[in-house]
Scaffold this active site. Structure first.
Site, PDB file in Angstrom:
ATOM      1  N   LYS A 132      -7.430  11.488  11.552  1.00  0.00           N
ATOM      2  CA  LYS A 132      -7.016  10.667  10.413  1.00  0.00           C
ATOM      3  C   LYS A 132      -7.951  10.801   9.221  1.00  0.00           C
ATOM      4  O   LYS A 132      -7.504  11.033   8.085  1.00  0.00           O
ATOM      5  CB  LYS A 132      -6.927   9.198  10.828  1.00  0.00           C
ATOM      6  CG  LYS A 132      -6.547   8.279   9.666  1.00  0.00           C
ATOM      7  CD  LYS A 132      -6.454   6.823  10.070  1.00  0.00           C
ATOM      8  CE  LYS A 132      -6.140   5.957   8.859  1.00  0.00           C
ATOM      9  NZ  LYS A 132      -6.045   4.520   9.205  1.00  0.00           N
TER      10      LYS A 132
ATOM     11  N   ASP B 230      -4.642   1.639  -4.843  1.00  0.00           N
ATOM     12  CA  ASP B 230      -3.239   1.888  -4.517  1.00  0.00           C
ATOM     13  C   ASP B 230      -2.636   0.764  -3.682  1.00  0.00           C
ATOM     14  O   ASP B 230      -1.570   0.930  -3.090  1.00  0.00           O
ATOM     15  CB  ASP B 230      -3.094   3.219  -3.774  1.00  0.00           C
ATOM     16  CG  ASP B 230      -3.899   3.248  -2.480  1.00  0.00           C
ATOM     17  OD1 ASP B 230      -4.745   2.359  -2.291  1.00  0.00           O
ATOM     18  OD2 ASP B 230      -3.688   4.166  -1.669  1.00  0.00           O
TER      19      ASP B 230
ATOM     20  N   ASP C  35       0.825  -1.202   0.000  1.00  0.00           N
ATOM     21  CA  ASP C  35       0.000   0.000   0.000  1.00  0.00           C
ATOM     22  C   ASP C  35       0.857   1.249   0.000  1.00  0.00           C
ATOM     23  O   ASP C  35       1.855   1.321   0.716  1.00  0.00           O
ATOM     24  CB  ASP C  35      -0.871   0.056   1.272  1.00  0.00           C
ATOM     25  CG  ASP C  35      -2.182  -0.659   1.061  1.00  0.00           C
ATOM     26  OD1 ASP C  35      -2.386  -1.161  -0.039  1.00  0.00           O
ATOM     27  OD2 ASP C  35      -2.983  -0.708   2.004  1.00  0.00           O
TER      28      ASP C  35
END
Length: 1212
Positions: A969, A1128, A900
């Site tokens: 986050k 991704d 990732d």
């Protein structure tokens, strides 16, 4: 067992939540934004809005009684079928319903009498054209003597004169390409309806009917409904039959309508003359006028999609008139010239393309099996739900269902035949009815399709809008498959696919290794029938008609609903009824099955689930993508670029592309689809054990409806206060919402697990396509690697690879990543931790349900368990380096296989802006430990808070100790994708409410304060990021205000256009309910400025992200790696992680070494600042400002991209 069984829990709870005296909200017109934007609902006529109705059984009974009386009226008026009877309602109830339905019954009776009378009459189809304005054309069509019979020679001369008179271009005619008029939505729907009608007539050999309707509408066309495409469609239909007279008539009407023929018009005329061996002088005249109109004969063969026989007929005509004519020389095989793909398409250089692990004969057998699947109307799969005990009651229920279904099939066939006859009569009146659509498939196929829909209809019902769209799409897809059968396409496909498998099979070799697309194209073109997709309005119109047939025909004995009914009673009641409900404050129409029918299905507990053929993985390698409309499934049509139904702008954009421009995307999608998969059988057994018990929400296995929460006190004692009643209603609503969510999750898991069980011990493939930004997705929706932790854990690579010297280490690191316990540790520290907990790993692998259950505490428990089992097998093998591993590997987040990127969007922004500070925060620079951008932002926000607290700011003092990584986050992650301060505040508010000891009275103020500090921190840490975002937003704002949607081309050559336009309402009237939907994807509407400017920055970054993934996929494939991805997150075998890491870094550096922003600015300036259309003064000002903005690129920093090559944690 059928998925229907699991709908009754939520429905039953809904009936239990009744509250007398509840007033229904006022109904309002709905929309179909779910199909064309973000919401789903439908239009509904208000029914007794001021009446007070009981929420539960009373309302259902009232609607059901009214609906049965309505069906009884229909049955009597038709004079066929069994008589539907129903006791009259009690006095005082539903009186207004009764009056209204009595009036409707009388109106329907009279209309049926009129239709019956029409059916007995003989209809004459018009052939002669109607001429409004061109006397010269009308004179040419007149016979030499009035009333005299025409000889064939005289007829030919007359038609030749008419065609010659129609050919010259008129100054008053407007070329079709110059028309840029914005059409009203409902007028657009009528035009789409007419065009689809003519196309279906051509497909079903009903050209006489199409011609008749065209003449009728041309005769009475007071508004410009008929378009050039409609005339061309009818001409092309006649040309295929070689009917010169009718084609000339249409050509004459085309010119009479003031339209200029286009290239397609001339091609139809030439094709017809080529089939008839027409007089050479007429052909020469046609070619001359075509050239004078600006078209060359060569363009017919280069610009139009013609079938083989059509191409040959045109060529015969042209050669007869011009014997020296030659086809345009075939260009050499085009080669993509992109600098990023230079090595991929280089003929020289090392290549080690991977092959499948299966031999040629096995792959050919798998092709035959997949072909049988796609030729069948559906796929029936055994359910993994716990099987019921076969009691007498279950046996009787299944027997009853079988008998009823046989009766329903007969009745559906009768009603369908009657409906077709009625619509045929209406079409003879000149109306574009659905008659040719109902001729696309056999009547038995339509009946089977409707019976299939009835089997999967949930107990809580289905919005008529969604059901209509589903039925319309099913008809279209089955028609396309049938067309391929009729044209012998299936046999040709089998022959070519058999040759193609020599490239992939493990036991064969080809002379020159090449990419799958290149090899497929080298085998020669495989022509498939061309079919334009129907518009969303046409799909809904057809689907709604089929749904109404289902409502009308499907009935069951009243004794099934009322056990007290005398035996042998012939009273029938409808199985489906149409009701109105509220979804998100909008009233929508719903088709709902009778509770007695739902109970019958639940009792029968049929052990079968039904899927469409495109909803299950493929049993053989997918077809390579060769164009925007060819690839993936063998017969079922699949779009290269997925989009909401009704969207056509992406298809037009792709069609205008040079073929080589899309090669990178086509080859990457083919490579992703060629990965072979298998099911992790041992893990599936554990999941099924939990699923069949009571589920486990913590492990992502949804519990059954029986475990749904229920109110502690379902009913209040008499005399309860209004406040107590209100609280009970809220609690009941919460329970109902929870039950519905549980049901939805349970059904999703049932589908996934049933498919997994069906594919156990099988090899299968997941074909891929992409969205409008270039992001890739597997086509099968229910079972793929894009799902949850559980879905990913169930999948393994079908082909294994030996671990080699470092594979076991990567397995261990992957396991630690899945637990989420060592996110900030180095790779060596994670490896050491895996060795420390090896005892727990082995216990989890050996005793997953009875041991210490260490795996259950992981962030991704099922993937952790799958890796524990793989590690246990590897360490216990005689030679771990030789152990063949099938487990896909990835790190940091949960998904089988891959690596990732760390906050991938910020990585692209930092690379674009060469931002050294931002690059260090997202692991673009080498470091000993992985950098955590979320933790750094939280620390920066805490620093700001501490300063404000010292100055006495109350909210800053309250937040002491509460600013954590988790709180910021989501906002940090989404700010790169365009989240606003409002959206960020909601995210932070949600996180603060999850903190139990945070004072809730400060949540609103604290979220406002924190979102400001988060944005301030990001501005300081990623200065170039904010500058680039602002530049992109301002450019999109100016482009959309000038009247254009934003377009660009990715570094890999994929053309992109944002599908955000102002909403337009379209209504499909008639039947049991008028459907109104809003479309925001039609390019004929003005762009939605807000969505265009807010969507450009995140969509542009997504397009870069997809370009990087595709580059990595292609270069990994060239080096022989198995590679798949979830955006991704990149996956491969454990042994190949080092190679994939190297390729991933190389391609990121190569991608961002390109002048991406400079190329974007040049493209936008060329596309929008040099427009040829006339601009208003205000638009010229906007264009000038846009040009100035595009030339003022954001300043960049000094970050050296080569540092990425040395960054261990760039992807880890």
């Amino acid at each position: 067992m059928s998925a229907l069984r699991w709908t009754r829990g939520a429905a039953g709870l809904g009936r239990a939540l009744s509250s007398s005296g509840r007033r229904r909200p006022t109904s309002e017109e709905g929309t179909l934004s779910g199909l064309c934007s973000s919401r789903r609902s439908s239009a509904a006529s208000p029914r007794e809005q001021d009446a007070q109705k009981e929420w539960g059984h009373a309302e259902l009974l009232e609607v059901l009684e009214a609906r049965v009386r309505q069906l009884q009226a229909e049955s009597r008026s038709k004079g066929k079928g069994k008589k539907v009877q129903m006791d009259r309602p009690a006095k005082g109830r539903s009186s207004r319903w009764s009056q209204k339905l009595e009036a409707e019954k009388e109106m329907k009776r009279k209309r049926q009498e009129f239709l019956d009378m029409q059916q007995k009459q003989t209809h004459t189809l018009h052939t002669e054209p109607w001429i409004w304005s061109r006397k010269d054309l009308a004179d040419c069509l007149q016979p030499s003597k009035k009333g005299a019979a025409r000889s064939s020679e005289e007829e030919e001369r007359r038609l030749a004169r008419a065609l010659q008179a129609a050919l010259p271009k008129l100054s008053s005619c407007t070329p079709a390409s110059a028309k840029a008029v914005v059409v009203e939505p409902n007028t657009l729907f009528l035009q789409q309806k007419f065009l689809a009608f003519f196309e279906c007539c051509a497909c079903t050999s009903n050209m006489a009917l199409a011609h008749h309707v065209l003449v009728t509408q041309h005769k009475c066309d007071k508004q410009p409904l008929l378009t050039l495409d409609m005339y061309n469609t009818v001409m092309l239909g006649w040309a295929r039959q070689g009917s010169f007279k009718e084609l000339v008539y249409v050509f004459v009407m085309l010119k009479d309508a003031g339209l200029s023929p286009d290239l397609c018009s001339y091609a139809a005329a030439l094709q017809c003359m080529g089939r008839r061996d027409q007089d050479v002088h007429i052909i020469q005249r046609c070619l001359k006028e075509m050239v004078e109109a600006g078209f060359q004969p060569q363009q017919i063969f280069t610009d139009l999609d013609l079938a083989g026989d059509e191409r040959a007929a045109v060529l015969r005509a042209v050669l007869k008139a011009e014997p020296a004519f030659s086809l345009p020389p075939q260009a050499p095989d085009p080669v993509n010239t992109s600098t990023l793909l230079k090595e991929i398409y280089a003929k020289k250089g090392p290549k080690s393309y991977p092959k499948l692990h299966l031999p040629l004969e096995t792959l050919r057998d798998l092709f035959d099996e997949q072909l049988r699947v796609e030729l069948s109307p559906c796929v029936c799969i055994p359910s993994v739900e716990k099987a019921p005990v076969m009691t007498k009651e279950v046996t009787e229920a299944r027997k009853t269902l079988k008998t009823l279904r046989e009766q329903w099939e007969r009745e559906l066939l009768r009603v369908l035949q009657q409906t077709k006859a009625t619509m045929a009569c209406q079409a003879h009146e000149g109306q574009p009815t659905l008659y040719p659509f109902l001729c696309l498939l056999s009547e038995e196929e339509f009946v089977g399709m409707l019976m299939q829909v009835l089997r999967v209809l949930p107990a809580q019902g289905e919005p008529l809008l969604h059901l209509a769209q589903d039925l319309g799409l099913r008809v279209l897809n089955r028609h396309l498959v049938k067309q391929k059968q009729v044209t012998n396409h299936v046999q040709k496909l089998g022959q070519q696919y058999s040759k193609y498998l020599r490239l992939l099979a493990s036991d064969t070799q080809v002379e020159t290794p090449c990419l799958p697309r290149e090899y497929w194209e080298s085998l020669g073109p495989l022509e498939a029938p061309l079919q334009q997709p129907w518009s969303l309005a046409v799909l809904l119109h057809l689907g709604k008609q089929l749904a109404e047939l289902l409502v009308q025909a499907v009935q069951m004995p009243r004794s099934l609903a009322t056990p007290a009914t005398p035996q042998g009673s012939s009273h029938l009641i409808p199985v489906l009824y149409h009701v109105y409900s509220f979804r998100s404050y909008r009233q929508i129409g719903i088709l709902k099955p009778h509770p007695a029918f739902t109970q019958l299905l639940e009792t029968a507990a049929e052990p079968t689930l039904i899927f469409e053929t495109t909803e299950v993985p493929m049993l053989c390698p997918p077809l390579p993508w060769t164009s925007p409309h060819a690839g993936a499934y063998l017969l079922s049509s699949t779009k290269l670029m997925r989009a909401m139904e009704g969207t056509t702008q992406h298809q037009h954009l792709l069609k205008r592309c040079a073929p080589t421009q899309l090669h990178g995307a086509l080859d990457a999608l083919t490579q992703l689809g060629n990965c072979a998969w298998r099911v992790n059988g041992r893990l599936l057994d554990l999941v099924l054990q939990i699923f069949r018990d009571k589920g486990c929400a913590r492990l992502g296995v949804p519990p059954p409806p029986s475990e749904a929460p229920r109110p502690a006190q379902p009913q209040l004692p008499p005399g309860s206060s209004p406040l107590q009643k209100a609280e009970l209603r809220k609690e009941l609503a919460r329970c109902l919402k929870a039950a519905r969510e549980m049901h939805s999750l349970r059904i999703d898991s049932l589908y996934r697990l049933s498919l997994a069980q069906h594919l156990r011990n099988r090899v299968f493939w997941l074909p891929h396509n992409m969205d409008f930004r270039g992001r890739t997705y597997p086509c099968p929706p229910y079972f793929n690697h894009l799902g949850s932790d559980l879905a990913r854990a169930l999948l393994e690579f079908a082909e294994g690879r030996p671990l080699g010297p470092h594979g076991l280490d990567w397995l261990k690191i992957h396991l630690v990543n899945m637990t989420g316990l060592r996110k900030c540790d180095s790779l060596s520290m994670r490896l050491a931790f895996a060795d420390e907990v090896m005892e727990e790993i082995l216990d989890s692998a050996d005793n997953p349900m009875t041991g210490r259950k260490w795996w259950m505490e992981a962030d991704e428990p099922w993937q952790t368990l799958a890796c524990c089992m793989e590690v246990a097998r590897a360490v216990r093998s005689p030679d771990p380096t030789a152990y063949v591993s099938h487990l896909p590997i990835h790190q940091l987040t949960g998904a089988p296989c891959g690596q990732d990127g760390s906050c991938n969007g910020l990585q692209h922004y930092a690379a674009l802006g060469r931002d050294s500070v931002g690059a260090a925060s997202v692991n673009l620079t080498p470091s000993d430990l992985p950098q955590d951008v979320y933790r750094e932002v939280a620390a920066q926000v805490e620093e700001f808070r501490r300063e404000d607290a010292k100055e006495g700011l109350r909210v800053a003092q309250v937040l002491k100790g509460f600013i954590t990584r988790k709180v910021v986050k989501q906002t940090v992650m989404t700010v790169v994708y365009g989240v606003t301060r409002y959206g960020g505040r909601l995210q932070i508010e949600k996180r603060l409410r999850e903190v139990s000891d945070f004072p809730q009275e400060f949540v609103w103020e604290a979220s406002h304060y924190l979102v400001r500090l988060v944005f301030k921190s990001l501005q300081e840490m990623f200065s170039s990021t904010r500058a680039i975002q602002h530049w992109l937003t301002e450019s999109a704002n100016l482009i959309s205000h000038a009247g254009w949607p934003v377009e660009w081309v990715t570094p890999l050559g994929i053309p992109i256009i944002q599908p955000y336009h102002r909403e337009a309402k379209i209504q499909v009237k008639g039947g049991i309910q008028s459907l109104t939907f809003t479309s925001s994807v039609d390019i004929s509407q003005k762009p939605n400025t807000l969505k265009q400017k807010n969507g450009f920055p995140p969509n542009f970054i997504h397009s870069l992200d997809s370009s990087h993934m595709m580059l990595t996929a292609l270069y990994c494939y060239r080096r022989g790696l198995t590679f798949v991805s979830v955006h991704d997150c990149f996956w491969t075998h454990a042994a190949d992680i080092p190679v994939m890491n190297e390729v991933c870094r190389e391609q990121f550096v190569r991608l961002h070494s390109q002048p991406i922003l400079e190329d974007l600015a040049k493209f936008l300036e060329k596309r929008f600042c040099s427009a040829s259309r006339s601009l208003k003064p205000s638009e010229r000002v906007l264009v000038a400002k846009l040009q100035e903005t595009l030339r003022s690129l954001p300043e960049t920093g000094t970050f050296d991209l080569e540092q990425v090559m040395r960054s261990t944690y760039f992807f880890s």
